[in-house]
Design a protein around this motif. Structure first.
Motif, short mmCIF file in Angstrom:
data_model
loop_
_atom_site.label_atom_id
_atom_site.label_comp_id
_atom_site.label_asym_id
_atom_site.label_seq_id
_atom_site.Cartn_x
_atom_site.Cartn_y
_atom_site.Cartn_z
N VAL A 191 -0.67 6.31 1.43
CA VAL A 191 -1.48 5.60 2.04
C VAL A 191 -2.05 5.97 3.51
N LEU A 192 -3.41 6.05 3.48
CA LEU A 192 -4.11 6.34 4.67
C LEU A 192 -4.38 5.00 5.43
N ALA A 193 -4.67 4.02 4.97
CA ALA A 193 -5.12 2.87 5.80
C ALA A 193 -4.72 1.54 5.02
N THR A 212 -7.11 -1.39 0.62
CA THR A 212 -6.20 -0.28 0.86
C THR A 212 -7.12 0.99 0.64
N ILE A 213 -6.60 2.05 1.30
CA ILE A 213 -7.22 3.51 1.20
C ILE A 213 -6.13 4.47 1.06
N ASN A 214 -6.22 5.19 0.08
CA ASN A 214 -4.98 6.11 -0.46
C ASN A 214 -5.37 7.53 -0.65
N ARG A 215 -4.63 8.61 -0.48
CA ARG A 215 -4.90 9.77 -1.01
C ARG A 215 -4.06 10.30 -2.19
N HIS A 271 0.79 -1.18 0.10
CA HIS A 271 -0.22 -0.02 0.03
C HIS A 271 0.67 1.11 0.10
N ARG A 272 2.02 1.18 0.85
CA ARG A 272 2.73 2.42 0.92
C ARG A 272 3.52 2.58 -0.44
N LEU A 273 3.68 1.65 -0.97
CA LEU A 273 4.28 1.83 -2.43
C LEU A 273 3.52 2.16 -3.58
#
Length: 160
Positions: free
Chosen positions: A141-143, A150-153, A8-10
């Motif tokens: 990544v938010l969560a 995954t939830i991303n902004r 997710h971070r990636l």
């Protein structure tokens, strides 16, 4: 850090990705929103130097801050290969995404994972109303969740 959390971070992107213009948009228009969905490691390959390449598939939905944005609620798929250190820290990675709106317009995005764990994306044009699309930004990544959700902004700028 779990595969899900690292991925997710990636990504995202993927994903992320979606800074698509509203009709008649000006140069360097800001856009932002969320890109949410699932990710799946489809292969994990040990490399000669002890690092691990993870091939990752993302299935996302784009939700823009401005519901009038033509990519609001679009579908986005990404595929990337990220390299992780022996202790599962991101080193680098690259991939690509495509997004398709409900009314049948398509755009492409290149994604790059830095050693800092941030995903940077660049719009690469598309078809129809997105044929001249350019832009870039980042995704945060938010969560992320153990089941791969995954939830991303995303934030960035675009021009058409």
């Amino acid at each position: 850090m779990s595969d899900s959390r690292c991925i997710h971070r990636l990504l995202l992107t993927s994903v992320m990705l979606a800074v698509i213009p509203v009709a008649g948009a000006a140069q360097n228009t800001k856009a932002a929103g969320y890109v949410n969905g699932t990710q799946k490691v489809v292969a994990s390959v040990p490399l000669a130097d002890g690092t691990v390449a993870k091939r990752i598939e993302f299935k996302m939905t784009v939700v823009t801050d401005d519901p009038a944005n033509p990519i609001h609620l679009a579908s986005q798929d990404c595929f990337a290969t990220y390299v992780f250190s022996k202790d599962d820290k991101p080193i680098a990675g690259r991939g690509s995404c495509d997004g398709i709106t409900a009314d049948g317009h398509l755009w492409w995005i290149d994604i790059e994972l830095g050693a800092d764990g941030k995903v940077r994306w660049t719009n690469k044009g598309g078809v129809g109303k997105f044929s001249k699309l350019t832009g870039s930004g980042t995704t945060t990544v938010l969560a992320d969740f153990p089941d791969g959700k995954t939830i991303n902004r995303f934030e960035g700028t675009y021009s058409d």
